[in-house]
Design an enzyme around this catalytic site. Structure first.
Site, mmCIF file in Angstrom:
data_model
loop_
_atom_site.group_PDB
_atom_site.id
_atom_site.type_symbol
_atom_site.label_atom_id
_atom_site.label_comp_id
_atom_site.label_asym_id
_atom_site.label_seq_id
_atom_site.Cartn_x
_atom_site.Cartn_y
_atom_site.Cartn_z
ATOM 1 N N SER A 101 0.819 -1.217 0.000
ATOM 2 C CA SER A 101 0.000 0.000 0.000
ATOM 3 C C SER A 101 0.849 1.262 0.000
ATOM 4 O O SER A 101 0.519 2.252 -0.662
ATOM 5 C CB SER A 101 -0.921 0.008 1.219
ATOM 6 O OG SER A 101 -1.824 -1.068 1.174
ATOM 7 N N ASN A 102 1.960 1.265 0.735
ATOM 8 C CA ASN A 102 2.792 2.460 0.818
ATOM 9 C C ASN A 102 3.698 2.636 -0.389
ATOM 10 O O ASN A 102 4.425 3.622 -0.474
ATOM 11 C CB ASN A 102 3.618 2.433 2.108
ATOM 12 C CG ASN A 102 2.735 2.609 3.318
ATOM 13 O OD1 ASN A 102 2.011 3.587 3.411
ATOM 14 N ND2 ASN A 102 2.775 1.665 4.238
ATOM 15 N N LYS A 220 -2.029 -10.872 5.758
ATOM 16 C CA LYS A 220 -1.728 -9.584 6.381
ATOM 17 C C LYS A 220 -3.070 -8.909 6.632
ATOM 18 O O LYS A 220 -3.803 -8.573 5.695
ATOM 19 C CB LYS A 220 -0.864 -8.713 5.474
ATOM 20 C CG LYS A 220 -0.642 -7.319 6.062
ATOM 21 C CD LYS A 220 0.030 -6.383 5.069
ATOM 22 C CE LYS A 220 0.096 -4.962 5.650
ATOM 23 N NZ LYS A 220 0.652 -3.993 4.669
ATOM 24 N N SER A 222 -4.933 -5.705 8.170
ATOM 25 C CA SER A 222 -4.719 -4.326 8.583
ATOM 26 C C SER A 222 -5.949 -3.707 9.236
ATOM 27 O O SER A 222 -5.982 -2.506 9.477
ATOM 28 C CB SER A 222 -4.299 -3.475 7.374
ATOM 29 O OG SER A 222 -3.091 -3.942 6.829
ATOM 30 N N GLY A 246 -1.216 -5.768 10.438
ATOM 31 C CA GLY A 246 -0.920 -4.838 9.361
ATOM 32 C C GLY A 246 -0.600 -3.438 9.804
ATOM 33 O O GLY A 246 -0.534 -2.525 8.966
#
Length: 351
Positions: A101-102, A220, A222, A246
């Protein structure tokens, strides 16, 4: 197969090779035991098309999927174009996470995504593990991109939930989607549930069912629902499947209910404190761990929910890393936001 006990943590922070999210994996060296049956590198399984496939038995070490016969090796830096990026001395690097995502994954074209993974693979020694995001909206597109990621050198696919038609993403639909991806993928698959971005939680019933698939090896999560994470750990304890937190904001709580580790955006800037938190949890120093966790909550919120990727990249610069610009329509922080962000880190003793 009985799950291998794991007591280490994976944190990732971004190198931003191109605009990728390249997460260093933090932990201790792994020495496989020759007489341990789970140290066998691989075993055969049959996919739904009747083809024999070979699946690496993967141990979740430092929350990364490391083939059990491999050893994590400490390295000091990874090449990045004409220069290098320094790796803090406490970091042991068995692999990287690209296109999470980052890494601004949704803003890259498929060609760019494959190029990022290929670039990282070329820069990364072959004995380092490479995890790559490959989730798309359709099952067919996800399969095609996952295969392309494998061909580009990824060892594991991180597959986010499809969400555009989330009203019809029932438990049955998601089980079918991930089963098809798991069957077709030439590399192991990790489920990725990030409801803050997708508006969709991967249902617990789907996770429990998918944990039985021989090529789906973990999740994972989140979402931050600790009860849900605890049930995932409990309900999948007989499977070769492990659960990852996450976010750094609920890392200690996740450990308390049995999560194997975490993938934390905050580790892009505070990798050492997160390693310390891992150590405190693993050694049962819960009061010290709680005190440290409290100091991490506000900075974590600032670089995730509050200011997102622009805030994360700005904070990286304060700690000696390269954040770089965001891809539009993401915009840099304005001066007032920068001051608020700095104040959050300062108030908790990090600046």
């Amino acid at each position: 197969m009985q799950r291998t006990p794991v007591h280490t943590l994976k944190n990732s922070w971004d190198m931003y090779l191109l605009i990728a999210e390249d997460g260093y994996v933090i932990g201790e060296e792994l020495q496989p035991q020759k007489d341990d049956p789970q140290s066998l590198l691989s075993s055969d399984w049959e996919d739904r098309r009747g083809h024999r496939q070979e699946r690496a038995h993967c141990r979740l070490w430092s929350s990364a999927w490391v083939p059990a016969a491999k050893k994590g090796v400490r390295v000091e830096w990874i090449p990045d174009g004409p220069g290098t990026l320094s790796c803090p001395p406490h970091i042991c690097v068995p692999g990287l996470v690209a296109l999470g995502s980052n890494g601004e994954y949704p803003y890259l074209a498929s060609r760019e995504r494959v190029e990022v993974v290929s670039c990282v693979r070329r820069a990364l020694p072959r004995d380092r593990l490479l995890l790559a995001g490959s989730g798309c909206e359709s099952t067919q597109a996800t399969i095609e991109l996952t295969v392309s990621m494998a061909e580009a050198g990824a060892d594991v696919a991180l597959v986010v939930t499809p969400c555009y038609y989330r009203g019809t993403m029932t438990t049955a639909a998601l089980i079918h989607h991930y089963t098809e991806v798991g069957d077709a993928s030439p590399i192991p698959v990790v489920l990725y549930s990030v409801p803050a971005n997708t508006g969709l939680d991967l249902p617990l019933e789907a996770v429990i069912t998918l944990a039985q698939h021989p090529n789906i090896i973990g999740i994972k999560d989140s979402g931050g629902d600790i009860t849900r994470m605890g049930l995932m750990v409990h309900k999948t304890r007989q499977e070769d499947f492990q659960v990852l937190a996450g976010s750094a904001g609920f890392l200690l709580a996740s450990y308390a209910v049995g999560a194997a580790g975490g993938v934390c955006a905050l580790a892009n800037v505070l990798g050492d404190p997160l390693c310390q938190l891992d150590h405190l949890c693993r050694t049962g120093q819960w009061q010290e761990a709680r005190d440290l966790q409290h100091r991490l909550i506000e900075p974590n919120t600032a670089v995730t929910r509050r200011f997102g990727i622009p805030g994360l990249k700005k904070a990286m610069e304060w700690f000696g890393y390269y954040g770089g610009p965001c891809r539009a329509p993401l915009a840099p922080l304005n001066p007032a936001q920068v001051e608020e962000l700095r104040g959050t880190f300062s108030a908790n003793g990090w600046l």
